[in-house]
Design an enzyme around this catalytic site. Structure first.
Site, PDB file in Angstrom:
ATOM      1  N   SER A   1      49.391 -55.921 -86.497  1.00 59.66           N
ATOM      2  CA  SER A   1      48.183 -55.053 -86.631  1.00 59.66           C
ATOM      3  C   SER A   1      46.985 -55.785 -86.519  1.00 59.66           C
ATOM      4  O   SER A   1      46.904 -56.871 -86.954  1.00 59.66           O
ATOM      5  CB  SER A   1      48.516 -54.097 -88.007  1.00 59.66           C
ATOM      6  OG  SER A   1      47.222 -53.438 -87.947  1.00 59.66           O
ATOM      7  N   ASP A   2      45.727 -55.095 -85.912  1.00 59.88           N
ATOM      8  CA  ASP A   2      44.615 -55.799 -85.889  1.00 59.88           C
ATOM      9  C   ASP A   2      43.457 -54.617 -85.877  1.00 59.88           C
ATOM     10  O   ASP A   2      43.686 -53.660 -85.437  1.00 59.88           O
ATOM     11  CB  ASP A   2      44.375 -56.663 -84.372  1.00 59.88           C
ATOM     12  CG  ASP A   2      43.276 -57.511 -84.487  1.00 59.88           C
ATOM     13  OD1 ASP A   2      43.460 -58.574 -85.202  1.00 59.88           O
ATOM     14  OD2 ASP A   2      42.216 -57.153 -83.870  1.00 59.88           O
ATOM     15  N   GLN A   3      42.416 -54.988 -86.176  1.00 54.50           N
ATOM     16  CA  GLN A   3      41.213 -53.902 -86.320  1.00 54.50           C
ATOM     17  C   GLN A   3      39.942 -54.486 -85.980  1.00 54.50           C
ATOM     18  O   GLN A   3      39.713 -55.687 -86.438  1.00 54.50           O
ATOM     19  CB  GLN A   3      41.328 -53.653 -87.800  1.00 54.50           C
ATOM     20  CG  GLN A   3      40.416 -52.385 -88.026  1.00 54.50           C
ATOM     21  CD  GLN A   3      40.476 -51.721 -89.660  1.00 54.50           C
ATOM     22  OE1 GLN A   3      39.919 -52.553 -90.181  1.00 54.50           O
ATOM     23  NE2 GLN A   3      41.059 -50.555 -89.653  1.00 54.50           N
TER      24      GLN A   3
ATOM     25  N   GLY B   1      44.847 -51.975 -83.786  1.00 58.60           N
ATOM     26  CA  GLY B   1      46.023 -51.702 -83.255  1.00 58.60           C
ATOM     27  C   GLY B   1      47.169 -51.892 -84.036  1.00 58.60           C
ATOM     28  O   GLY B   1      47.114 -52.520 -84.937  1.00 58.60           O
TER      29      GLY B   1
END
Length: 203
Positions: A76-78, A113
């Site tokens: 995950s990425d933000q 994501g």
């Protein structure tokens, strides 16, 4: 053969969110370059990095696993976007104050994501989940005091919505409040099911 769950992250916030599903999981730290590519927008960036983290985690699991169990690896990425500009982690109090001054009275959209990859087949299912935060008009005194109290120096947007940061907002707009903290659980449950894992019947 058992299916393990691996979180490709060392974020304490993502760990706490994933724990809500009451499934055992391990954590792996993926070595991923998080720099944006030229002309890459926020959604493209977080989707690419979520996939990269999940893949890095899957490969690391393959190298280090003592069993033949397959794993579902979560990446995950933000990032946060205000007025079309990507804003990152402030890292200093001065930058945090500047970010919140910029956000005052504005709407910030967070793009998260999320990717789940099978460590055996390397098949991945991925999505981008938006969440918008509407800030109230904030005084410099309020902003400075908030930053002093909560020290949100490693949070994109310079706030912690799970803490006192909630006092900065007029309203929140999104499908899943967990998204704002970095892991959209509703979509994660759906992605796990795409890989054949039902969160409720796997308990």
């Amino acid at each position: 053969m058992n299916t393990k769950i691996i979180l490709a992250s060392t974020s304490i916030y993502r760990k706490e969110i994933l724990s809500k599903l009451q499934l055992p999981f391990d954590c792996i730290s993926p070595e991923t370059d998080e720099k944006a590519l030229e002309n890459e927008n926020a959604e493209e960036l977080v989707l690419r990095l979520a996939k990269a983290k999940a893949l890095a985690g899957a490969k690391l699991y393959q190298q280090t696993s003592q069993t033949n169990d397959e794993a579902l690896v979560i990446g995950s990425d933000q990032v946060a976007v205000i007025n079309g500009n990507i804003i990152g982690k402030p890292l200093t109090q001065d930058n945090a104050i500047k970010q919140l001054q910029q956000a005052s009275g504005q709407a910030i959209t967070f793009y998260t994501g999320l990717s789940v990859i099978n460590s055996d087949s390397l098949q991945a299912h991925s999505i981008v989940e938006p969440f918008t935060v509407h800030f109230r008009q904030l005084t410099l005194e309020e902003i400075t005091r908030y930053v002093e109290l909560e020290q949100p120096l490693y949070c994109a947007g310079s706030f912690k919505s799970e803490g006192l940061g909630i006092a900065l907002f007029d309203k929140l707009a999104g499908d899943d409040p967990n998204t704002l903290i970095g892991l959209p659980l509703i979509k994660l449950i759906a992605l796990l099911k795409c890989h054949g894992l039902d969160v409720l019947t796997s308990q």
